[in-house]
Write an enzyme that holds these catalytic residues in place. Structure first.
Site, PDB file in Angstrom:
ATOM      1  N   GLN A  41       0.834  -1.200   0.000  1.00  0.00           N
ATOM      2  CA  GLN A  41       0.000   0.000   0.000  1.00  0.00           C
ATOM      3  C   GLN A  41       0.868   1.250   0.000  1.00  0.00           C
ATOM      4  O   GLN A  41       0.587   2.222  -0.713  1.00  0.00           O
ATOM      5  CB  GLN A  41      -0.903   0.002   1.230  1.00  0.00           C
ATOM      6  CG  GLN A  41      -1.895   1.141   1.258  1.00  0.00           C
ATOM      7  CD  GLN A  41      -2.832   1.093   0.072  1.00  0.00           C
ATOM      8  OE1 GLN A  41      -3.507   0.110  -0.155  1.00  0.00           O
ATOM      9  NE2 GLN A  41      -2.851   2.151  -0.710  1.00  0.00           N
ATOM     10  N   HIS A  62       2.089   2.934  -3.253  1.00  0.00           N
ATOM     11  CA  HIS A  62       1.134   3.590  -4.157  1.00  0.00           C
ATOM     12  C   HIS A  62       1.481   5.055  -4.369  1.00  0.00           C
ATOM     13  O   HIS A  62       1.466   5.563  -5.485  1.00  0.00           O
ATOM     14  CB  HIS A  62      -0.285   3.495  -3.595  1.00  0.00           C
ATOM     15  CG  HIS A  62      -1.088   2.380  -4.166  1.00  0.00           C
ATOM     16  ND1 HIS A  62      -1.421   2.309  -5.487  1.00  0.00           N
ATOM     17  CD2 HIS A  62      -1.632   1.292  -3.580  1.00  0.00           C
ATOM     18  CE1 HIS A  62      -2.131   1.211  -5.703  1.00  0.00           C
ATOM     19  NE2 HIS A  62      -2.270   0.571  -4.570  1.00  0.00           N
ATOM     20  N   GLU A  69     -10.415   1.644   3.114  1.00  0.00           N
ATOM     21  CA  GLU A  69     -10.642   1.273   1.713  1.00  0.00           C
ATOM     22  C   GLU A  69     -10.388  -0.225   1.541  1.00  0.00           C
ATOM     23  O   GLU A  69     -11.205  -0.960   0.993  1.00  0.00           O
ATOM     24  CB  GLU A  69      -9.697   2.077   0.825  1.00  0.00           C
ATOM     25  CG  GLU A  69      -9.770   1.701  -0.647  1.00  0.00           C
ATOM     26  CD  GLU A  69      -8.667   2.345  -1.464  1.00  0.00           C
ATOM     27  OE1 GLU A  69      -8.801   2.366  -2.700  1.00  0.00           O
ATOM     28  OE2 GLU A  69      -7.657   2.804  -0.886  1.00  0.00           O
ATOM     29  N   HIS A  70      -9.229  -0.687   1.993  1.00  0.00           N
ATOM     30  CA  HIS A  70      -8.871  -2.108   1.980  1.00  0.00           C
ATOM     31  C   HIS A  70      -8.690  -2.578   3.421  1.00  0.00           C
ATOM     32  O   HIS A  70      -8.068  -1.880   4.224  1.00  0.00           O
ATOM     33  CB  HIS A  70      -7.547  -2.356   1.236  1.00  0.00           C
ATOM     34  CG  HIS A  70      -7.500  -1.795  -0.142  1.00  0.00           C
ATOM     35  ND1 HIS A  70      -6.938  -0.565  -0.426  1.00  0.00           N
ATOM     36  CD2 HIS A  70      -7.932  -2.300  -1.319  1.00  0.00           C
ATOM     37  CE1 HIS A  70      -7.017  -0.340  -1.732  1.00  0.00           C
ATOM     38  NE2 HIS A  70      -7.616  -1.364  -2.298  1.00  0.00           N
ATOM     39  N   ASP A 121      -6.500  -6.059  -6.195  1.00  0.00           N
ATOM     40  CA  ASP A 121      -6.024  -4.993  -7.068  1.00  0.00           C
ATOM     41  C   ASP A 121      -5.940  -5.448  -8.521  1.00  0.00           C
ATOM     42  O   ASP A 121      -6.062  -4.636  -9.433  1.00  0.00           O
ATOM     43  CB  ASP A 121      -4.642  -4.516  -6.616  1.00  0.00           C
ATOM     44  CG  ASP A 121      -4.723  -3.500  -5.488  1.00  0.00           C
ATOM     45  OD1 ASP A 121      -5.840  -3.080  -5.149  1.00  0.00           O
ATOM     46  OD2 ASP A 121      -3.672  -3.132  -4.946  1.00  0.00           O
ATOM     47  N   HIS A 140     -53.894  16.143  -7.137  1.00  0.00           N
ATOM     48  CA  HIS A 140     -53.493  14.744  -6.975  1.00  0.00           C
ATOM     49  C   HIS A 140     -54.714  13.886  -6.635  1.00  0.00           C
ATOM     50  O   HIS A 140     -54.904  12.800  -7.177  1.00  0.00           O
ATOM     51  CB  HIS A 140     -52.445  14.604  -5.856  1.00  0.00           C
ATOM     52  CG  HIS A 140     -51.060  15.014  -6.250  1.00  0.00           C
ATOM     53  ND1 HIS A 140     -50.735  16.297  -6.595  1.00  0.00           N
ATOM     54  CD2 HIS A 140     -49.909  14.283  -6.347  1.00  0.00           C
ATOM     55  CE1 HIS A 140     -49.444  16.363  -6.886  1.00  0.00           C
ATOM     56  NE2 HIS A 140     -48.920  15.140  -6.736  1.00  0.00           N
TER      57      HIS A 140
END
Length: 431
Positions: free
Chosen positions: A255, A258, A322-323, A356, A415
Site C-alpha cells: 500500500q 502507491h 478502503e482495503h 487490485d 393529486h
C-alpha cells in the site's frame, strides 16, 4: 512507522485521521482549467497537455495504428496475465446482473424495476509513476457487461505523445470505444462538457491525484455524475499473534508504494507481532525500487497495539478502510463483525494485490472513511433502475380511496382528483 500502544477510545478520532489534503489552494487552479476547457474545448486541452504533461499533440484521439502497435509491443506473458484478470473480473461482475421481479402489492396493482445501462461513460486512468492498466480492466469490464453504448477513456500520454501499450491493450480487451490523450483536470473537464474530439459523458469514473479529485467534485455539482468521493489509497491490517510478520509487512508496503500520501495501518492484539513487523518492514523496504515513495508514505502510517480483538474490530469499523486485510486465527468469524470497509481480504494468503489485479473483485473503492456510506464500483455503478407500475381498474378501486385521503391531507387536490375522476368513470356511460 508511528507506534501507538493501548490508545484510549477518546483518542481514536485524532489517531485515525488521514493525511489532510489542502484543496483550498488548488480550487482556483481547477476552476480556471475547467472554465477554459468548457469554452475553448480541444485547444485548451492541448495547451494544458503541453503545460503539465510536456507534450505537444496534433490529435487527442488514439489512432487504430497506435492500437495495433500497442498490441505488438505487449509481451505474451503480460497479455496472458491481463486476460486472466479480465476473465475473473468479468465472471464476478456478470454475476451481479439485476433481475427485476414483478410484484403485486394488491390485486390489480403491479410494480417492477428494469435495469438500464448508462449510455455514455467516461473512464479516467492516471499516468504518473505507473501505467495503471489494471484500472482500465476494473472500470471498462463492468461497463461493457452493463451494456453502456459509449465507453471512452482519458489518460495522459508520455512526453513522446504515446500511451503505454498495456493500457491500450487492456482497453481493447475490455471493450473501450475510444481512447484520448488527456490527463488531469483538463481530461475531467473534457468528459464533463464535451469538446470537438472528446464526447460529453453522463458519468465519470476513475482515481486521480488531488487535482483530479477536486475537478470531479466540481463538475459533479451540476454537469455530470461521478463514481464516488476519492482520496489517497489506504489499507488496514487486522492481525493477532498467529499472523506471519513477513506477510503483514509486505501488505503494508504494497500500500505504501502507491504514493507518498497513501496510508497503511496495522491494528493488532500482539505486542510480539508488532515488534517483528517493524523489523520486517525495514528489511523489505530496502529491497523496493519505489523505496523513496514508500518511505514517505510510512510517515503517515501507524502500528497500533490494542488490548482485545473486540477493541480491534471496533477500531477498524471506526476507521472504515478502503482495503482491510484480516490475518487472525478466526478470520471468518472476525469478518462477520466488519460493517465499514471497501473490500476485505481474508486469511494469510489473501493479499490486497489479489483484489487490485486478478481475483475478480473491483479495486475502485471508497477512501477517506467514505466506506461508511459508499460502496466500491460494481455493475450497479454503470446502470440505472427505472421503476414501472401498472394499475388496473380493479387496482385503482383497491388503493384509490387511500390515495384520495393521503392527497387531501397534504392539500394537493389535483393529486386527489386524478384518482377521483378514475373512480367515478363508468365505461358504459363515460363519466
Amino acid at each position: 512507522m508511528n507506534i501507538i500502544t493501548y490508545p484510549e477510545r477518546s483518542a481514536w478520532n485524532e489517531l485515525l485521521k488521514r493525511p489532510v489534503m489542502n484543496t483550498d489552494t488548488l480550487r482556483d487552479t481547477v476552476l480556471e482549467i475547467l472554465n477554459r476547457v468548457r469554452t475553448e474545448g480541444d485547444r485548451a486541452v492541448m495547451e494544458y497537455e503541453e503545460k503539465f504533461d510536456k507534450v505537444t499533440l496534433q490529435s487527442l484521439a488514439v489512432s487504430e495504428q497506435e492500437f495495433a502497435d500497442a498490441e505488438k509491443a505487449v509481451s505474451i506473458e503480460l497479455k496472458a496475465a491481463i486476460m486472466l484478470a479480465f476473465n475473473n473480473i468479468r465472471t464476478f461482475h456478470a454475476a451481479q446482473k439485476f433481475e427485476g421481479k414483478r410484484v403485486t402489492t394488491l390485486p390489480g396493482v403491479t410494480c417492477w424495476q428494469k435495469a438500464v445501462a448508462i449510455e455514455k461513460v467516461g473512464l479516467y486512468v492516471p499516468g504518473g509513476t505507473a501505467p495503471l492498466f489494471s484500472t482500465v480492466l476494473m472500470l471498462a469490464t463492468p461497463a461493457q457487461i452493463a451494456g453502456c453504448k459509449e465507453i471512452i477513456l482519458c489518460t495522459p500520454p508520455d512526453r513522446s505523445g504515446k500511451i503505454h501499450p498495456a493500457i491500450l491493450y487492456a482497453a481493447k480487451v475490455a471493450g473501450v470505444s475510444r481512447v484520448f490523450k488527456a490527463g488531469g483536470v483538463q481530461a475531467i473537464g473534457a468528459m464533463a462538457y464535451g469538446t470537438s474530439s472528446i464526447p460529453k459523458v453522463y458519468k465519470i469514473f476513475g482515481p486521480g491525484n488531488q487535482y483530479v479529485t477536486a475537478a470531479k467534485q466540481q463538475v459533479s455539482l451540476r454537469d455530470v455524475a461521478i463514481d464516488m468521493p476519492a482520496g489517497p489509497s489506504e489499507v488496514a491490517v487486522l492481525a493477532d499473534e498467529t499472523a506471519q510478520p513477513a506477510f503483514v509487512a509486505a501488505d503494508l508496503l504494497s500500500q505504501a508504494e502507491h504514493g507518498t500520501d497513501s496510508q497503511a495501518i496495522l491494528i493488532t492484539t500482539s505486542e510480539a507481532l508488532l515488534r517483528e513487523v517493524t523489523g520486517e518492514v525495514q528489511r523489505q523496504l530496502e529491497q523496493l525500487p519505489r523505496k523513496g515513495i514508500a518511505e514517505k508514505s510510512l510517515a503517515n502510517s501507524k502500528l497500533i497495539l490494542v488490548r482485545t480483538m473486540d477493541e480491534a474490530v471496533d477500531m477498524v469499523n471506526e476507521y472504515a478502510p478502503e482495503h482491510l486485510i484480516i490475518e487472525t486465527k478466526d478470520y471468518q468469524q472476525t469478518a462477520e463483525r466488519i460493517v465499514n470497509a471497501g473490500s476485505v481480504f481474508l486469511g494469510p494468503y489473501s493479499p490486497e494485490s489479489a483484489g487490485d489485479y486478478a481475483s475478480g473483485t473491483n479495486h475502485t473503492l471508497p477512501t477517506n472513511g467514505y466506506a461508511k456510506a459508499y460502496s466500491g464500483v460494481s455493475l450497479d455503478s454503470f446502470i440505472r433502475k427505472i421503476t414501472f407500475q401498472e394499475v388496473t381498474q380493479e387496482g385503482i378501486r383497491m388503493i384509490g380511496p387511500a390515495i384520495e385521503v393521503l392527497a387531501a391531507n397534504e392539500y394537493l387536490d389535483a393529486h386527489k382528483n386524478a384518482v377521483s375522476v378514475r373512480l367515478a368513470f363508468n365505461p358504459q356511460n363515460k363519466l
